[in-house]
Design an enzyme around this catalytic site. Structure first.
Site, PDB file in Angstrom:
ATOM      1  N   GLU A 141      21.197  17.006  32.596  1.00 37.09           N
ATOM      2  CA  GLU A 141      21.949  15.770  32.413  1.00 37.09           C
ATOM      3  C   GLU A 141      21.717  14.775  33.545  1.00 37.09           C
ATOM      4  O   GLU A 141      21.523  15.161  34.691  1.00 37.09           O
ATOM      5  CB  GLU A 141      23.460  16.057  32.385  1.00 37.09           C
ATOM      6  CG  GLU A 141      23.950  16.775  31.164  1.00 37.09           C
ATOM      7  CD  GLU A 141      25.463  16.937  31.194  1.00 37.09           C
ATOM      8  OE1 GLU A 141      25.989  17.532  30.245  1.00 37.09           O
ATOM      9  OE2 GLU A 141      26.110  16.472  32.162  1.00 37.09           O
ATOM     10  N   CYS A 159      23.856   9.146  38.490  1.00 36.74           N
ATOM     11  CA  CYS A 159      24.404  10.451  38.888  1.00 36.74           C
ATOM     12  C   CYS A 159      23.398  11.507  38.468  1.00 36.74           C
ATOM     13  O   CYS A 159      23.174  11.725  37.265  1.00 36.74           O
ATOM     14  CB  CYS A 159      25.756  10.677  38.218  1.00 36.74           C
ATOM     15  SG  CYS A 159      26.517  12.264  38.631  1.00 36.74           S
ATOM     16  N   CYS A 166      24.644  25.591  36.989  1.00 32.38           N
ATOM     17  CA  CYS A 166      25.126  25.820  38.355  1.00 32.38           C
ATOM     18  C   CYS A 166      25.628  27.246  38.481  1.00 32.38           C
ATOM     19  O   CYS A 166      26.357  27.728  37.612  1.00 32.38           O
ATOM     20  CB  CYS A 166      26.240  24.838  38.703  1.00 32.38           C
ATOM     21  SG  CYS A 166      26.825  25.007  40.419  1.00 32.38           S
ATOM     22  N   CYS A 170      32.670  26.793  39.573  1.00 33.21           N
ATOM     23  CA  CYS A 170      33.997  26.260  39.888  1.00 33.21           C
ATOM     24  C   CYS A 170      34.830  26.280  38.611  1.00 33.21           C
ATOM     25  O   CYS A 170      34.335  25.947  37.532  1.00 33.21           O
ATOM     26  CB  CYS A 170      33.882  24.845  40.447  1.00 33.21           C
ATOM     27  SG  CYS A 170      33.006  24.761  42.025  1.00 33.21           S
ATOM     28  N   CYS A 173      34.891  23.223  36.149  1.00 34.41           N
ATOM     29  CA  CYS A 173      33.629  22.513  35.943  1.00 34.41           C
ATOM     30  C   CYS A 173      32.913  22.985  34.674  1.00 34.41           C
ATOM     31  O   CYS A 173      32.692  24.185  34.481  1.00 34.41           O
ATOM     32  CB  CYS A 173      32.727  22.701  37.155  1.00 34.41           C
ATOM     33  SG  CYS A 173      31.149  21.837  37.014  1.00 34.41           S
ATOM     34  N   GLY A 213      24.697  21.267  39.079  1.00 33.62           N
ATOM     35  CA  GLY A 213      24.111  22.055  40.153  1.00 33.62           C
ATOM     36  C   GLY A 213      24.711  21.798  41.521  1.00 33.62           C
ATOM     37  O   GLY A 213      25.456  20.837  41.741  1.00 33.62           O
ATOM     38  N   SER A 243      26.446  15.457  47.411  1.00 37.12           N
ATOM     39  CA  SER A 243      27.723  16.154  47.262  1.00 37.12           C
ATOM     40  C   SER A 243      27.512  17.661  47.272  1.00 37.12           C
ATOM     41  O   SER A 243      26.530  18.168  46.721  1.00 37.12           O
ATOM     42  CB  SER A 243      28.398  15.724  45.950  1.00 37.12           C
ATOM     43  OG  SER A 243      29.593  16.438  45.738  1.00 37.12           O
ATOM     44  N   SER A 266      33.090  18.625  48.133  1.00 38.63           N
ATOM     45  CA  SER A 266      33.999  18.880  47.009  1.00 38.63           C
ATOM     46  C   SER A 266      35.084  19.838  47.486  1.00 38.63           C
ATOM     47  O   SER A 266      34.905  21.052  47.471  1.00 38.63           O
ATOM     48  CB  SER A 266      33.226  19.472  45.831  1.00 38.63           C
ATOM     49  OG  SER A 266      32.279  18.549  45.353  1.00 38.63           O
ATOM     50  N   ASN A 344      38.556  15.265  34.357  1.00 41.58           N
ATOM     51  CA  ASN A 344      38.008  14.906  33.054  1.00 41.58           C
ATOM     52  C   ASN A 344      38.185  16.097  32.123  1.00 41.58           C
ATOM     53  O   ASN A 344      37.604  17.162  32.373  1.00 41.58           O
ATOM     54  CB  ASN A 344      36.509  14.588  33.174  1.00 41.58           C
ATOM     55  CG  ASN A 344      36.227  13.102  33.114  1.00 41.58           C
ATOM     56  OD1 ASN A 344      37.083  12.320  32.739  1.00 41.58           O
ATOM     57  ND2 ASN A 344      35.022  12.714  33.489  1.00 41.58           N
ATOM     58  N   CYS A 387      30.764  16.534  34.135  1.00 45.24           N
ATOM     59  CA  CYS A 387      29.467  17.132  34.439  1.00 45.24           C
ATOM     60  C   CYS A 387      29.239  18.408  33.614  1.00 45.24           C
ATOM     61  O   CYS A 387      30.027  19.335  33.649  1.00 45.24           O
ATOM     62  CB  CYS A 387      29.417  17.461  35.931  1.00 45.24           C
ATOM     63  SG  CYS A 387      27.876  18.209  36.435  1.00 45.24           S
TER      64      CYS A 387
END
Length: 416
Positions: A141, A159, A166, A170, A173, A213, A243, A266, A344, A387
């Site tokens: 993405e 972005c 990843c 998390c 996520c 990632g 990040s 983060s 989100n 994401c």
């Protein structure tokens, strides 16, 4: 943090293991171009052409490549212009170059390194999310976010992703829920920015490594892509943000490069216990250790560290959490900024988006305690903007079946 300590905690250990696999596979291919005579085409292993990608190479590297193919040095400058200014995707479309040179490049296994767009989704607010189909049929993405400032100028932020999926998982996520495949190469990062420029028909002004990632688990390729974005695509270093959720030792490594880009951590919690619940890999990198590395980063680079804080309703969005966060930041010194991100919503998540009044109360509590704070404007909610969301809708495994590479011994992961 010792290598033994890293191995005790599965989420981060698996992530480092995956990084080692990527490095191990990459080390088996040669990135050099053999030189024979002014007429002969440099030799290449036809079965291993992964490194023979033009995108991501500097003007100096492209000039050297031209010389090795018996061409004049200025042909390298033309290559650079075709790649980064005209954004040509196929070598045969390099009309400025002699046909013989184009043919020799292709015969030697070289390619531009651009991938097709598999899916494009546009939100009502103008945000565009792309799925790019990589050479191995995996999807990655990237998001283009246009924002008009008070003066009427348009800022276009790309972005970008640094990995396919990843490994850190998390809890809030979407990317982690879709699994992890591999690290991205530098050209696969750079091409995301070019794809956004192509869609919007204007230059990208800002780049944030906040897509799929963990950039610090792919730091070598991220830094090479950063260099290309800065020097070749000419995006200022101060317009680039990297990040990270936090990987032991990598903040110090990043600081040693003395970039003028922003480091964003983060954080998502003001204390270790809550952070471990939200970010499982936090067990391997205690909050005090992260804060110390951030303080050292600020002292070494003079660049303010930004803290990303995703607000999860009823979990970490209370005023008490804001007060605790302010105390944590003041304990470790000045030079910090907090970016609040209302969650989100994603399918299958137990977390909820906080009410606006909770966001404002959290922000006010930080400001009253002299913490610089901003609230990220939510963009692209109707375009699966979180994401990893769009990628998960289309792919959790490669589009075409491919043989899985046997995992190396975990001990290899801590060698670096």
């Amino acid at each position: 943090m010792t290598s033994v300590a890293v191995l005790r905690h599965a989420p981060l250990a698996r992530a480092v293991q995956s990084r080692a696999l990527a490095i191990a596979s990459g080390s088996s291919s040669s990135s050099s171009v053999g030189t024979t005579s002014a007429v002969a085409v440099p030799s290449v292993n036809k079965n291993n052409q992964e490194s023979r990608v033009l995108l991501g190479m500097s003007e100096q590297d492209l000039q050297q490549l031209a010389l090795e193919f018996g061409q004049q040095k200025y042909r390298g400058k033309q290559l650079h212009h075709l790649l980064y200014k005209r954004k040509v995707k196929e070598i045969q479309d390099f009309s400025h170059l002699p046909l013989a040179f184009r043919n020799e490049l292709q015969e030697a296994g070289w390619n531009v390194g651009r991938s097709p767009i598999y899916k494009e989704v546009t939100a009502a607010d103008g945000t565009v999310k792309l799925l790019i189909k990589l050479q191995d049929n995996r999807l990655v993405e990237t998001v283009g976010i246009p924002v008009q400032d008070d003066k009427g100028s348009l800022r276009l932020t790309a972005c970008v992703s640094s990995q396919v999926g990843c490994p850190l998982r998390c809890s809030f996520c979407a990317t982690g829920k879709g699994g992890f495949s591999r690290n991205l190469k530098r050209h696969e990062i750079v091409e995301q920015v070019l794809a956004i420029e192509e869609i919007f028909k204007r230059r990208v002004t800002n780049v944030v490594f906040m897509g799929m990632g963990e950039p610090m688990l792919n730091l070598k390729e991220v830094l090479e892509a950063h260099s290309c974005l800065n020097k070749d695509i000419q995006i200022g270093q101060r317009m680039i943000t990297i990040s990270t959720v936090g990987v032991p030792n990598t903040i110090r490594k990043l600081a040693s490069h003395k970039l003028q880009s922003t480091l964003a951590i983060s954080l998502h919690a003001p204390n270790q216990k809550l952070r471990e619940m939200i970010v499982p890999s936090a067990k391997s990198y205690p909050l005090d250790a992260i804060m110390k590395d951030c303080k050292d980063y600020f002292l070494q680079t003079s660049r303010r560290v930004s803290f990303e804080y995703t607000l999860l309703a009823g979990v970490n969005d209370a005023v008490e959490h804001a007060i605790e966060l302010a105390e944590l930041l003041h304990e470790w010194g000045p030079g910090y900024h907090v970016n609040l991100i209302p969650f989100n919503p994603i399918e299958g998540s137990e977390y909820q988006r906080p009410y606006k009044k909770s966001v404002l109360a959290f922000s006010a509590a930080l400001e009253s305690r002299r913490i610089t704070v901003s609230v990220r404007q939510t963009r692209g909610l109707d375009a699966s903007a979180a994401c990893g969301q769009l990628r998960n809708e289309f792919q959790k495994t490669p589009l075409l079946a491919s043989a899985e590479v046997q995992q190396p011994q975990l001990e290899m992961a801590v060698a670096s």
